[in-house]
Enzyme design. Structure first.
Site, short mmCIF file in Angstrom:
data_model
loop_
_atom_site.label_atom_id
_atom_site.label_comp_id
_atom_site.label_asym_id
_atom_site.label_seq_id
_atom_site.Cartn_x
_atom_site.Cartn_y
_atom_site.Cartn_z
N ASN A 13 0.46 -1.19 -0.05
CA ASN A 13 -0.24 -0.49 0.12
C ASN A 13 0.77 1.15 0.34
O ASN A 13 1.89 1.96 1.08
CB ASN A 13 -0.51 -0.26 1.52
CG ASN A 13 -2.31 0.64 1.28
OD1 ASN A 13 -2.99 0.92 1.88
ND2 ASN A 13 -2.74 1.33 -0.21
N ASN A 64 -6.82 10.59 -0.98
CA ASN A 64 -7.58 9.00 -1.65
C ASN A 64 -6.87 9.27 -2.59
O ASN A 64 -6.55 10.53 -3.03
CB ASN A 64 -8.80 8.47 -1.51
CG ASN A 64 -9.67 8.04 -1.10
OD1 ASN A 64 -8.76 7.11 0.08
ND2 ASN A 64 -10.59 8.51 -0.23
N CYS A 73 -6.62 5.62 7.38
CA CYS A 73 -6.14 4.15 6.05
C CYS A 73 -5.19 3.99 7.49
O CYS A 73 -4.45 4.57 7.79
CB CYS A 73 -5.38 5.18 4.82
SG CYS A 73 -3.95 4.59 4.55
N ASN A 75 -2.91 1.42 6.76
CA ASN A 75 -1.20 1.33 6.50
C ASN A 75 -0.74 2.51 6.47
O ASN A 75 0.35 2.94 6.42
CB ASN A 75 -1.55 0.87 4.94
CG ASN A 75 -1.54 -0.63 5.24
OD1 ASN A 75 -1.17 -1.48 6.31
ND2 ASN A 75 -2.03 -1.02 4.38
N ASN A 168 -15.70 0.03 1.92
CA ASN A 168 -14.96 -0.50 1.12
C ASN A 168 -15.11 -2.18 1.03
O ASN A 168 -15.79 -2.88 1.84
CB ASN A 168 -13.17 -1.15 1.70
CG ASN A 168 -12.76 0.98 1.89
OD1 ASN A 168 -12.15 1.44 0.69
ND2 ASN A 168 -13.16 1.54 2.61
N GLU A 186 -11.06 -1.06 -2.80
CA GLU A 186 -11.04 0.62 -1.79
C GLU A 186 -11.80 1.51 -2.67
O GLU A 186 -11.42 1.59 -4.18
CB GLU A 186 -9.08 0.69 -1.95
CG GLU A 186 -8.73 -0.34 -0.34
CD GLU A 186 -7.31 1.26 0.10
OE1 GLU A 186 -7.58 2.19 0.62
OE2 GLU A 186 -6.27 0.56 0.03
N ARG A 187 -12.72 2.08 -2.08
CA ARG A 187 -13.19 2.97 -2.51
C ARG A 187 -12.20 4.36 -2.27
O ARG A 187 -11.41 4.41 -1.52
CB ARG A 187 -14.44 3.29 -1.57
CG ARG A 187 -13.69 3.56 0.10
CD ARG A 187 -15.22 4.54 0.86
NE ARG A 187 -15.24 5.16 1.81
CZ ARG A 187 -15.68 5.54 2.64
NH1 ARG A 187 -16.94 5.82 2.44
NH2 ARG A 187 -15.18 6.12 3.91
N CYS A 196 -5.01 -3.33 2.45
CA CYS A 196 -5.67 -2.06 2.93
C CYS A 196 -5.49 -2.44 4.58
O CYS A 196 -6.00 -3.73 5.12
CB CYS A 196 -6.69 -2.11 2.61
SG CYS A 196 -8.33 -1.24 3.46
N GLY A 197 -5.13 -1.16 5.16
CA GLY A 197 -4.62 -1.92 7.21
C GLY A 197 -6.24 -1.88 7.67
O GLY A 197 -6.43 -2.64 8.52
N THR A 198 -6.94 -0.84 7.14
CA THR A 198 -8.32 -0.93 8.32
C THR A 198 -9.51 -2.18 7.44
O THR A 198 -9.69 -2.56 8.69
CB THR A 198 -9.22 0.52 7.60
OG1 THR A 198 -9.26 1.07 6.49
CG2 THR A 198 -8.15 1.90 8.31
#
Length: 257
Positions: A13, A64, A73, A75, A168, A186-187, A196-198
């Site tokens: 990421n 974004n 975010c 990451n 997402n 990911e949106r 994607c961390g979250t």
């Protein structure tokens, strides 16, 4: 105008990082942010992050890849900690403010452990789980994840179920060793990202809430590498949630804009 920037990545990421402690960056110029994130005409990244503040009161401002301000975010937050350490602003611990509130983190070598927000509301949908880990996430188990059409199915769910605000979309496949593989649409990027961390955090909590993950830390394998998630669960509420994994500087550069 010449902009000094750094490129960081956390399990693939990747982010354009800018030291904006002098507040010189044009924060309302969303088209310029999108240009910087463009992989053909600009630097190329999944998002852009500004490091702001001073003397321990630091802020993370995240955009974004489409140029618009984004939600949390994970990451990117881990990369912010590595960035601050590399700038000599912090040693092995850091606190910073993000759009979803304050975060604590520690760093040792390339490994960053970032505390995420508590999660108390988990929605069980038919064949999926929805929760917000600083960003909204739809978590769905699929078979044959390697050959799954993430871009097509992710866009379909992102708009078809969640409308323009979107969510997402995480497609998950449990593994025999107790770990999980995940691919994420990911949106804001409007495409699959390598990590994607979250999203990884959401997968861990969703799998635990669904009774599939029986112990922690959860080991989650994204396309770009392995991350771990530790947490405490009491009566269905998740606290002490930590996202753990590598964050590394790729290069420093300048760009005319």
């Amino acid at each position: 105008m010449k902009l000094s920037f750094f490129k960081y990545q956390g399990t693939g990421n990747d982010f354009v990082m800018v030291d904006n402690r002098n507040n010189a960056f044009p924060k309302k110029d969303f088209e310029r942010v999108a240009f910087l994130c463009d992989r053909r005409f600009g630097i190329g990244a999944d998002g852009l992050i500004l490091l702001e503040g001073s003397e321990g009161d630091y802020n993370m401002v995240y955009y974004n890849a489409d140029g618009r301000p984004g939600s949390m975010c994970g990451n990117g937050g881990r990369c912010l900690v590595a960035f601050a350490r590399d700038l000599g602003l912090v040693a092995d611990k850091m606190e910073f403010n993000a759009v979803d509130g304050k975060h604590k983190a520690s760093i040792m070598g390339d490994t960053v452990s970032l505390q995420m927000q508590d999660v108390t509301d988990i929605v069980h949908r038919p064949k999926a789980v929805f929760l917000d880990t600083g960003s909204p996430h739809h978590v769905q188990i699929v078979e044959d994840l390697f050959h799954f059409d993430v871009a097509k199915e992710g866009a379909k769910l992102r708009y078809g179920i969640y409308g323009e605000p979107g969510s997402n979309i995480n497609f998950v496949q449990p593994r025999d060793d107790g770990s999980f593989a995940v691919r994420t649409y990911e949106r804001g990027v409007e495409a699959e990202t390598l990590s994607c961390g979250t999203g990884v955090t959401a997968v861990a909590l969703a799998m635990h809430a669904a009774g599939i993950l029986s112990s922690e830390p959860a080991v989650i394998n994204a396309q770009g590498g392995e991350l771990k998630v530790r947490f405490t669960c009491i009566d269905g509420s998740y606290t002490e949630v930590f996202l753990i994994g590598p964050a590394r500087k790729v290069f420093k550069g300048y760009i005319e804009w």
